[in-house]
Write an enzyme that holds these catalytic residues in place. Sequence first.
Site, PDB file in Angstrom:
ATOM      1  N   GLU A 155       1.164 -26.780   7.802  1.00 18.38           N
ATOM      2  CA  GLU A 155       1.647 -25.713   8.473  1.00 18.38           C
ATOM      3  C   GLU A 155       1.385 -24.416   7.417  1.00 18.38           C
ATOM      4  O   GLU A 155       0.776 -24.895   6.961  1.00 18.38           O
ATOM      5  CB  GLU A 155       3.884 -25.575   8.559  1.00 18.38           C
ATOM      6  CG  GLU A 155       4.443 -26.669   9.162  1.00 18.38           C
ATOM      7  CD  GLU A 155       5.919 -26.293   8.281  1.00 18.38           C
ATOM      8  OE1 GLU A 155       6.923 -25.708   7.910  1.00 18.38           O
ATOM      9  OE2 GLU A 155       6.687 -27.876   9.009  1.00 18.38           O
ATOM     10  N   LYS A 192       1.669 -21.191   5.758  1.00 17.55           N
ATOM     11  CA  LYS A 192       2.436 -20.451   5.004  1.00 17.55           C
ATOM     12  C   LYS A 192       2.864 -19.168   4.551  1.00 17.55           C
ATOM     13  O   LYS A 192       1.465 -18.818   4.510  1.00 17.55           O
ATOM     14  CB  LYS A 192       1.656 -21.156   3.744  1.00 17.55           C
ATOM     15  CG  LYS A 192       2.487 -20.660   1.856  1.00 17.55           C
ATOM     16  CD  LYS A 192       2.250 -21.353   1.358  1.00 17.55           C
ATOM     17  CE  LYS A 192       3.428 -20.291   0.168  1.00 17.55           C
ATOM     18  NZ  LYS A 192       3.591 -19.622  -0.135  1.00 17.55           N
ATOM     19  N   ARG A 222      11.975 -15.874   2.028  1.00 13.82           N
ATOM     20  CA  ARG A 222      12.459 -16.780   2.688  1.00 13.82           C
ATOM     21  C   ARG A 222      12.902 -16.580   3.209  1.00 13.82           C
ATOM     22  O   ARG A 222      14.610 -16.348   1.862  1.00 13.82           O
ATOM     23  CB  ARG A 222      12.391 -18.098   1.629  1.00 13.82           C
ATOM     24  CG  ARG A 222      12.753 -19.390   1.913  1.00 13.82           C
ATOM     25  CD  ARG A 222      12.941 -20.390   0.484  1.00 13.82           C
ATOM     26  NE  ARG A 222      12.991 -21.382   1.080  1.00 13.82           N
ATOM     27  CZ  ARG A 222      12.645 -22.736   0.631  1.00 13.82           C
ATOM     28  NH1 ARG A 222      11.818 -22.520  -0.546  1.00 13.82           N
ATOM     29  NH2 ARG A 222      12.751 -23.808   0.972  1.00 13.82           N
ATOM     30  N   ARG A 273      16.293 -16.244  -0.963  1.00 17.70           N
ATOM     31  CA  ARG A 273      15.986 -17.965  -1.499  1.00 17.70           C
ATOM     32  C   ARG A 273      16.718 -18.049  -3.183  1.00 17.70           C
ATOM     33  O   ARG A 273      17.166 -18.496  -3.279  1.00 17.70           O
ATOM     34  CB  ARG A 273      14.178 -17.084  -1.752  1.00 17.70           C
ATOM     35  CG  ARG A 273      13.410 -18.289  -3.001  1.00 17.70           C
ATOM     36  CD  ARG A 273      12.287 -18.101  -3.416  1.00 17.70           C
ATOM     37  NE  ARG A 273      11.858 -19.006  -4.638  1.00 17.70           N
ATOM     38  CZ  ARG A 273      12.502 -19.811  -5.289  1.00 17.70           C
ATOM     39  NH1 ARG A 273      13.295 -19.273  -6.214  1.00 17.70           N
ATOM     40  NH2 ARG A 273      12.156 -20.218  -5.908  1.00 17.70           N
ATOM     41  N   ARG A 296      11.973 -29.084  -6.547  1.00 19.26           N
ATOM     42  CA  ARG A 296      10.482 -29.233  -6.649  1.00 19.26           C
ATOM     43  C   ARG A 296       9.668 -30.251  -6.221  1.00 19.26           C
ATOM     44  O   ARG A 296      10.153 -31.353  -7.717  1.00 19.26           O
ATOM     45  CB  ARG A 296       9.872 -28.081  -7.370  1.00 19.26           C
ATOM     46  CG  ARG A 296       8.591 -27.442  -7.238  1.00 19.26           C
ATOM     47  CD  ARG A 296       8.223 -26.592  -8.533  1.00 19.26           C
ATOM     48  NE  ARG A 296       8.543 -25.336  -8.548  1.00 19.26           N
ATOM     49  CZ  ARG A 296       8.469 -24.357  -7.809  1.00 19.26           C
ATOM     50  NH1 ARG A 296       7.526 -24.328  -6.927  1.00 19.26           N
ATOM     51  NH2 ARG A 296       9.317 -23.225  -7.536  1.00 19.26           N
ATOM     52  N   LYS A 330       2.133 -26.963  -1.811  1.00 22.39           N
ATOM     53  CA  LYS A 330       1.584 -25.534  -1.054  1.00 22.39           C
ATOM     54  C   LYS A 330      -0.319 -25.352  -1.704  1.00 22.39           C
ATOM     55  O   LYS A 330      -0.748 -25.867  -2.637  1.00 22.39           O
ATOM     56  CB  LYS A 330       2.035 -24.636  -1.485  1.00 22.39           C
ATOM     57  CG  LYS A 330       2.047 -24.768  -3.016  1.00 22.39           C
ATOM     58  CD  LYS A 330       3.166 -23.386  -3.900  1.00 22.39           C
ATOM     59  CE  LYS A 330       3.370 -23.433  -5.132  1.00 22.39           C
ATOM     60  NZ  LYS A 330       4.769 -22.498  -5.301  1.00 22.39           N
TER      61      LYS A 330
HETATM   62  P1  ATP Z   1       8.695 -20.994  -5.384  1.00 20.07           P
HETATM   63  O1  ATP Z   1       9.427 -20.300  -3.423  1.00 20.07           O
HETATM   64  O2  ATP Z   1       7.559 -22.716  -4.904  1.00 20.07           O
HETATM   65  O3  ATP Z   1       8.937 -21.084  -6.178  1.00 20.07           O
HETATM   66  P2  ATP Z   1       7.385 -18.816  -4.750  1.00 20.07           P
HETATM   67  O4  ATP Z   1       8.223 -17.920  -4.490  1.00 20.07           O
HETATM   68  O5  ATP Z   1       5.869 -17.912  -6.056  1.00 20.07           O
HETATM   69  O6  ATP Z   1       7.062 -20.500  -4.955  1.00 20.07           O
HETATM   70  P3  ATP Z   1       4.765 -19.673  -3.063  1.00 20.07           P
HETATM   71  O7  ATP Z   1       4.598 -20.223  -4.302  1.00 20.07           O
HETATM   72  O8  ATP Z   1       4.150 -18.694  -2.026  1.00 20.07           O
HETATM   73  O9  ATP Z   1       6.351 -18.891  -3.539  1.00 20.07           O
HETATM   74  O10 ATP Z   1       5.201 -20.632  -2.061  1.00 20.07           O
HETATM   75  C1  ATP Z   1       6.863 -21.140  -1.623  1.00 20.07           C
HETATM   76  C2  ATP Z   1       7.102 -20.327  -0.454  1.00 20.07           C
HETATM   77  O11 ATP Z   1       6.815 -20.383   0.373  1.00 20.07           O
HETATM   78  C3  ATP Z   1       8.640 -20.674   0.206  1.00 20.07           C
HETATM   79  O12 ATP Z   1       9.683 -20.510  -0.859  1.00 20.07           O
HETATM   80  C4  ATP Z   1       8.501 -20.192   1.599  1.00 20.07           C
HETATM   81  O13 ATP Z   1       9.008 -18.850   0.895  1.00 20.07           O
HETATM   82  C5  ATP Z   1       7.302 -19.618   1.842  1.00 20.07           C
HETATM   83  N1  ATP Z   1       6.707 -20.548   2.478  1.00 20.07           N
HETATM   84  C6  ATP Z   1       6.121 -19.304   3.822  1.00 20.07           C
HETATM   85  N2  ATP Z   1       6.043 -20.771   4.785  1.00 20.07           N
HETATM   86  C7  ATP Z   1       6.137 -21.865   4.473  1.00 20.07           C
HETATM   87  C8  ATP Z   1       6.876 -22.680   5.069  1.00 20.07           C
HETATM   88  N3  ATP Z   1       6.151 -22.935   6.471  1.00 20.07           N
HETATM   89  N4  ATP Z   1       7.279 -24.751   4.683  1.00 20.07           N
HETATM   90  C9  ATP Z   1       8.156 -24.160   3.325  1.00 20.07           C
HETATM   91  N5  ATP Z   1       7.640 -23.144   3.139  1.00 20.07           N
HETATM   92  C10 ATP Z   1       7.112 -21.603   3.348  1.00 20.07           C
END
Ligand code: ATP
Length: 584
Positions: A249, A251, A256, A271, A418, A424
């Site tokens: 998907e 990203k 969130r 989040r 997690r 990712k």
């Molecule tokens: P995390 O949320 O994993 O602690 P982070 O806030 O630093 O880390 P990222 O490392 O950028 O975020 O990756 C996860 C985030 O990506 C998810 O929490 C969500 O908000 C976002 N995201 C964007 N697109 C998607 C998708 N298609 N499916 C799931 N999450 C997604």
Amino acid sequence: MLYSEVASFYSKIEGTTKRLEMTKLLVEMFKHASKEEAAPLAYLTLGKLYPDFLGIELGLGEKLVSRALSRATGASLPEIEAMYKRMGDLGLVASELMKKRGIQMLAPPPEPTLLDVYTVLDRIARSAGGGSQDEKMAWLAGILGPLTPDGAKYLIRTIMGKLRLGVADMTILDALADAYAGGDRSLIERAYNLTSDIGEVAGTLASGGLEALSKVKPQPGKPIRPMLAERLPDPEEVLQKLGGKAALEYKYDGERCQAHLNDGRLTLFSRRLESITSQFPDVVQALTRSLKARSAIVEGEIVGVDPNTGELLPFQQLMHRRRKHGIEEALEEIPTTIFLFDVMYLDDQDLTSVPYLSRRQALEGIVAEGSGVGLATRIIVDNLEDFMKFFDSAISDGCEGVMAKDISGSSVYQAGARGWLWIKYKRDYKSELADTLDLVVVGAFNGRGKRAGTYGALLLAAYDKDKDEFCTVCKLGSGFSDEELSQLPKRLSEAETHEKPARVNSVMKPDVWFEPKFVLEVRGAEITLSPIHTSAFGRIRPEAGLAVRFPRFTGRWRTDKTPEDATTTQELLEMYNSQLKKIS
Ligand code: ATP
């Protein structure tokens, strides 16, 4: 249970920094409580009255509390003020005054129970807008009057939002498991992850046991703790890890959002599970139009859209909009789209244990795509070439990478965890530490020379999930603008504390300690071994922990993350190991 009994447990808990001992005391305390008392006790021990997502604060100011103390003890306001200045804690003032008064009292009135105290605090909190200040003061004075000195101390700290026993949600879950479930945490954790409501978990468990707890379902209005992704630096590894075939998907780089629909009413959670409904009226409107269901919990990413080009905007601009006061202007300036990627609950049915492909199908069945609402762009891939093609189009469409998702029969929605069901893969995995870290401020060192009057460096920590501790990982002094630097002491002051917080594991002794609260985004050159930092201590080499080399602040305060959402020591270990693999 009398509130004074609760207070004497608090006093013992406050006296220990050892997690095991703390848990033991909590277990004993819960065993003392009746089943009706378990929920209020869980909230109060965390220094609150309700789950955080309700956003209800007691919010009683110093003045009102002083007046209540004056009425309850007969001490004059100037006397209370002088004591407060001297002691810096109205809780201690209350305790001192009660001790003095205790000598004079011949026939003390009956002591309030835990439920008496909770009922009064609940009444005060709920009358936030309505009841007059005088009324609240009188209620508070009434309950304070018959308390013991310790009881008064902890009650006052609670209402001023300063209880700080060093107990976290996870410690309470451990204690509940020991007190009611023979140490078995799994169902307790499940219920907590699905409801984010520790009081509900404690209450259900105390009254109905594990049997009742196993029936807990997601509920519209209560945020589900989000499922989180692991990361890998190499697309081939990603595919391999997911069995050679996976859903990819886009990203999206936004915020969130979990949207809860209940009979036409929509609530949005961030989040970190706070309500953001009022900040995104456009998202509420768009989802209300789009979702074809009676009740549902769906999840997606809110992204800012350039009104001129229709292109997706970077995260920072959306955050900028969030901070603006005039929501209306902001709405016009930066319209949004929410890209939905999951559904966890639909018309009374819990979908968290249903595999990914069925959830996606259910999601597609209820979403009418249109202005402001879309489904996350997705394909199923089984080879590297298609993977990279999709990745490139994600980047050129303004995304930061792709999310690879497990499509096997066991690809459930892992609330609050997690795991490797989502991986990712981001654009900037070029060098070992191209990905940023989110670290928690636990201390600061006073600045010298040009930085006199502010901090020279901050002490940062990663989160050790197993031990529920914050372990230091670096000192951070670069990447701040002069203005940011000068504002640091003020910005961090609300978390400042006299001594090392119980959950902080540090060998270093900074000039100032902070309760784990603020999360900063940091970029570093590499992960190295260090004898003076405590993250993953002894895991790679005896007497050494992990540290971040050359850390720089990226300028981003991760206000969307709680300290427990920060980079974990486990992740640091993985990063360290993957560095080694690359070198060899
Ligand atoms: P995390 O949320 O994993 O602690 P982070 O806030 O630093 O880390 P990222 O490392 O950028 O975020 O990756 C996860 C985030 O990506 C998810 O929490 C969500 O908000 C976002 N995201 C964007 N697109 C998607 C998708 N298609 N499916 C799931 N999450 C997604």
